[in-house]
Structures are given as structure tokens and as C-alpha cells.
Design an enzyme around this catalytic site. Structure first.
Site, PDB file in Angstrom:
ATOM      1  N   GLU A 167       0.688  -0.844   0.099  1.00 44.90           N
ATOM      2  CA  GLU A 167       0.019  -0.152  -0.301  1.00 44.90           C
ATOM      3  C   GLU A 167       1.189   0.871   0.291  1.00 44.90           C
ATOM      4  O   GLU A 167       0.792   2.271  -0.782  1.00 44.90           O
ATOM      5  CB  GLU A 167      -0.956   0.257   1.055  1.00 44.90           C
ATOM      6  CG  GLU A 167      -2.543  -0.811   1.623  1.00 44.90           C
ATOM      7  CD  GLU A 167      -2.848  -0.644  -0.281  1.00 44.90           C
ATOM      8  OE1 GLU A 167      -2.847   0.222  -0.648  1.00 44.90           O
ATOM      9  OE2 GLU A 167      -3.408  -2.032  -0.397  1.00 44.90           O
ATOM     10  N   TYR A 175      -6.065   6.805   4.956  1.00 36.43           N
ATOM     11  CA  TYR A 175      -6.487   5.279   3.380  1.00 36.43           C
ATOM     12  C   TYR A 175      -5.296   4.294   3.773  1.00 36.43           C
ATOM     13  O   TYR A 175      -5.864   2.958   4.481  1.00 36.43           O
ATOM     14  CB  TYR A 175      -6.054   6.208   2.106  1.00 36.43           C
ATOM     15  CG  TYR A 175      -6.077   4.918   1.454  1.00 36.43           C
ATOM     16  CD1 TYR A 175      -6.720   3.916   0.901  1.00 36.43           C
ATOM     17  CD2 TYR A 175      -4.715   4.601   0.998  1.00 36.43           C
ATOM     18  CE1 TYR A 175      -6.660   3.295  -0.071  1.00 36.43           C
ATOM     19  CE2 TYR A 175      -4.520   3.077   0.269  1.00 36.43           C
ATOM     20  CZ  TYR A 175      -5.151   2.541  -0.236  1.00 36.43           C
ATOM     21  OH  TYR A 175      -5.500   2.175  -1.275  1.00 36.43           O
ATOM     22  N   ASP A 204      -9.435   4.799  -1.782  1.00 39.21           N
ATOM     23  CA  ASP A 204      -8.382   5.677  -3.195  1.00 39.21           C
ATOM     24  C   ASP A 204      -9.188   6.154  -4.247  1.00 39.21           C
ATOM     25  O   ASP A 204     -10.212   5.969  -4.857  1.00 39.21           O
ATOM     26  CB  ASP A 204      -7.056   4.519  -3.442  1.00 39.21           C
ATOM     27  CG  ASP A 204      -7.347   3.408  -3.610  1.00 39.21           C
ATOM     28  OD1 ASP A 204      -8.895   3.419  -4.935  1.00 39.21           O
ATOM     29  OD2 ASP A 204      -7.075   2.339  -4.430  1.00 39.21           O
ATOM     30  N   CYS A 221     -14.113   0.094 -14.440  1.00 43.83           N
ATOM     31  CA  CYS A 221     -14.597   1.307 -13.742  1.00 43.83           C
ATOM     32  C   CYS A 221     -13.364   2.212 -14.339  1.00 43.83           C
ATOM     33  O   CYS A 221     -13.550   2.802 -13.301  1.00 43.83           O
ATOM     34  CB  CYS A 221     -15.415   1.631 -13.065  1.00 43.83           C
ATOM     35  SG  CYS A 221     -16.225   2.907 -12.447  1.00 43.83           S
ATOM     36  N   CYS A 225     -18.940  -0.820 -19.177  1.00 52.28           N
ATOM     37  CA  CYS A 225     -19.645  -0.610 -18.606  1.00 52.28           C
ATOM     38  C   CYS A 225     -20.667  -1.917 -18.858  1.00 52.28           C
ATOM     39  O   CYS A 225     -21.312  -2.252 -17.745  1.00 52.28           O
ATOM     40  CB  CYS A 225     -21.144   0.005 -18.232  1.00 52.28           C
ATOM     41  SG  CYS A 225     -20.452   2.289 -18.191  1.00 52.28           S
ATOM     42  N   CYS A 264     -19.444  -5.095 -15.972  1.00 48.99           N
ATOM     43  CA  CYS A 264     -19.868  -4.580 -14.725  1.00 48.99           C
ATOM     44  C   CYS A 264     -21.111  -4.693 -13.853  1.00 48.99           C
ATOM     45  O   CYS A 264     -22.013  -4.409 -14.185  1.00 48.99           O
ATOM     46  CB  CYS A 264     -20.238  -2.672 -14.456  1.00 48.99           C
ATOM     47  SG  CYS A 264     -19.795  -2.070 -13.005  1.00 48.99           S
ATOM     48  N   CYS A 313     -25.856   1.645 -10.865  1.00 48.61           N
ATOM     49  CA  CYS A 313     -25.415   2.942 -11.452  1.00 48.61           C
ATOM     50  C   CYS A 313     -26.384   4.043 -12.190  1.00 48.61           C
ATOM     51  O   CYS A 313     -26.125   3.413 -13.177  1.00 48.61           O
ATOM     52  CB  CYS A 313     -24.203   2.170 -12.321  1.00 48.61           C
ATOM     53  SG  CYS A 313     -22.991   4.073 -12.261  1.00 48.61           S
TER      54      CYS A 313
END
Length: 351
Positions: free
Chosen positions: A48, A131, A149, A201, A208, A211, A217
Site C-alpha cells: 500500500e 487511507y 483510493d 470502471c 459498463c 460491470c 449505477c
């Protein structure tokens, strides 16, 4: 996304993640998690920190080298600062490397080598912000922490069609992401959101049709998915200038300095030079037959562009780093550019 759809969307997302999770060297796959394998907090934390402002493709090799050389937090805590900074060279944002060492030593010497399990305690460690604390707590310890993030910001802004621009919209995006975060498998949920933003995305031309959250959405329903998240205009970056001096002797030894711990490139090896500003003054480290390289070095940092005039000289004197100990690859990127530019000036010098 309409009220009450969060649970259904979360299940669809985890089902998709179980089938499509990316294979990453720091990740425990859903199948291995289901079989009882637990993520290593050290590897989660290290990845991270490396991934801040850096792509997965770039981080892979750095992560492999770090974990081969320092396989656990105790080994990293015992490492020499210079060795860690050299391995970090090229990843940029060098304050991360300094904080990495501070955090490893705090975990090793103040927490008995074990990372705290909760985000609030993790956030008290050096160099760990909200975060990273949430990501480690969620992925390594299954705390239902909200992990947001850049990828998650994009997914959430589209799910709820949030048109307020970033960075001002971030608190609202964090709040909405929290509505999606489940009590069960929160670590897999966090990684699923990251993967969704990285692979489907995407910033431009989101796919899409593939997804798992397409029906929920709001941005897709309104035909504005590719336009979100909106971002406030960034101010134009200023340009700073500097002079930098590269010296070597007849044996190929090189004159280096260690930059101050605070500030840009803090703690890294580099070449002496002026401050970076509008009109820097000549400040060679010692008298020599300095020859200017035909091309200046240009480099862009987060907040400004930099133009460096490079001067080179062959000279004898004390304090040079032996040629056998000098590896240009251990220098930060801008200093590697300086070293490359200096070679043409060396060639132009007599002898």
C-alpha cells in the site's frame, strides 16, 4: 444507486471478485482466503505504501526485491537507511521511503514486531494516513474500515452520480463508500472495489457492459459515467531552475553528497548543486575546470517543472565515492538524468 440497494450490490461485487480478482504478489486470493490463509500485514502495508502515486506495473518488481531482501518487518527495521533508499530509487516520492523505515522500526521496537489490528491504532504509526490505515486494517485484519483510493472514488462517484468536483467531493465519497462496506469480508470488498476501478470502471471508456454493478449505477443510467468524477482545474505548474555539478577523478570515482533528510529527495544520494528557484547562482563544490553539458536536464515533480544546467569536471580530491561502489541505478530518477547528461561534457574535456 438507490437506497436499499447497497447489500445486493455488495454481494454482486464479491461474486465478481471471486471470479475475476487480479493476481498480485502481495494479495491472498479469494480461494486461498476461503481455505483459511490469512494475509501478511507486512506485505499488505508495504504494497500500500509503494502503490501511493505509483502504478501496479511499476510496483511489482520493487515489491519483489524488497520482500526478498527484507522478508518481514523486523528485517526491514534493521536495514541500513542507505540500503533502503537505494532500493527505493526510481519509485519517487522519497518521503515514503523515509517513513517506511520509521514505521517499520516503530512496529518492531514499540509493538513487538506485530502491526496493530485496528485502523485507529495503525494511523498513529509514522507515515500511515487514513487511507493506508483503513486498507491494512481491512485487508489484513478484516476490520470493516472504509477504504477509498482513486479507483474507489471513481466507482463511488459513478454509482451515486456525484457531480461535485474533487477534491472537495472526497468527504461525501468516503461517506457513500462506507454505506457499501460490509461487515463480512470487508478486506475482499475493498480489493474488489480497487479491482473494479482498475479494470472495468476505468477513467476513460469504462466497460459498463461487464460491470457487476451496472444495474445500480446512477451515472450509467444518466449517460455520464465517463465524465465522472469531475475534478477542479489544477493550477499551472511553475518552472524552477538549478545548477548541478558532476565530478569524477581519473579512476572513475564520483563525488556525491547525501541530501538533507527533509525536503525533496530527502536522504537520497545525489550531486551537489544550487537551490532550485528562478535565478540560481553558480555554486560549484570546489574549483575545477567545469564544462557545461550541451543539454539541460528536464524533470517534473508533483508541484513544479525543473530545468537543471549540468556541469562536469574531472578532478582529483578527497571525498569521492569509489567507482566500484557507485551504481547510477541507485540514484533517484532526476539524478540519473543528470549523470547521463554529464557524460557528453566529460567526453568534451581534454584527456
Amino acid at each position: 444507486m438507490r437506497d436499499g440497494e447497497e447489500v445486493q450490490a455488495g454481494r454482486a461485487l464479491l461474486d465478481w471478485y471471486d471470479r475475476q480478482a487480479r493476481d498480485l504478489p502481495w494479495r491472498v486470493s479469494p480461494a486461498r482466503r476461503a481455505a483459511g490463509e490469512q494475509p501478511d500485514p507486512y506485505r499488505v502495508w508495504l504494497s500500500e505504501v509503494m502503490l501511493q502515486q505509483t502504478t501496479v506495473a511499476t510496483v511489482r518488481d520493487y515489491f519483489r526485491r524488497f520482500t526478498e531482501r527484507w522478508p518481514d518487518v523486523g528485517a526491514l527495521a534493521a536495514a541500513a537507511d542507505a540500503d533502503v533508499m537505494a532500493e527505493w530509487a526510481g519509485l519517487g516520492y522519497y518521503a515514503r521511503a523515509r517513513n517506511l523505515l520509521k514505521c517499520a522500526r516503530a512496529v518492531a521496537f514499540e509493538h513487538g514486531g506485530a502491526f496493530p489490528r485496528m485502523a485507529a491504532a495503525l494511523a498513529a504509526l509514522p507515515g500511515i494516513g487514513p487511507y493506508t490505515a483503513a486498507a491494512v486494517a481491512s485487508i489484513a485484519f478484516d476490520e470493516a474500515a472504509t477504504v477509498v483510493d482513486g479507483n474507489v472514488e471513481r466507482v463511488v462517484s459513478r454509482l451515486w452520480a456525484v457531480e461535485a468536483p474533487l477534491p472537495g467531493a472526497k468527504p461525501e465519497l468516503v461517506r457513500l463508500a462506507g454505506r457499501l462496506t460490509p461487515a463480512q469480508r470487508p478486506g475482499d470488498h475493498a480489493q474488489a472495489m480497487m479491482d473494479l476501478g482498475a479494470t472495468i470502471c476505468t477513467p476513460r471508456a469504462p466497460v459498463c457492459a461487464l460491470c457487476p454493478l451496472d444495474d445500480a449505477c446512477a451515472a450509467r443510467a444518466r449517460g455520464i459515467a465517463a465524465e465522472l468524477p469531475r475534478k477542479a482545474p489544477k493550477p499551472e505548474k511553475p518552472t524552477r531552475h538549478g545548477l548541478i555539478y558532476v565530478a569524477r577523478n581519473a579512476r572513475g570515482d564520483v563525488f556525491l553528497e547525501r541530501r538533507p533528510d527533509r525536503g525533496l529527495l530527502g536522504g537520497m544520494a545525489g550531486f551537489p548543486g544550487s537551490d532550485w528557484g528562478e535565478s540560481p547562482s553558480p555554486c560549484p563544490p570546489f574549483a575545477a575546470g567545469w564544462v557545461e553539458a550541451p543539454s539541460a536536464v528536464r524533470h517534473t515533480f508533483t508541484h513544479f517543472h525543473l530545468v537543471l544546467r549540468v556541469f562536469a569536471a574531472e578532478v582529483e580530491g578527497p571525498g569521492f565515492t569509489p567507482r566500484a561502489n557507485f551504481r547510477p541505478g541507485d540514484l533517484p530518477t532526476v539524478m540519473r538524468k543528470v549523470w547521463d547528461a554529464a557524460q557528453s561534457a566529460f567526453v568534451s574535456q581534454p584527456g
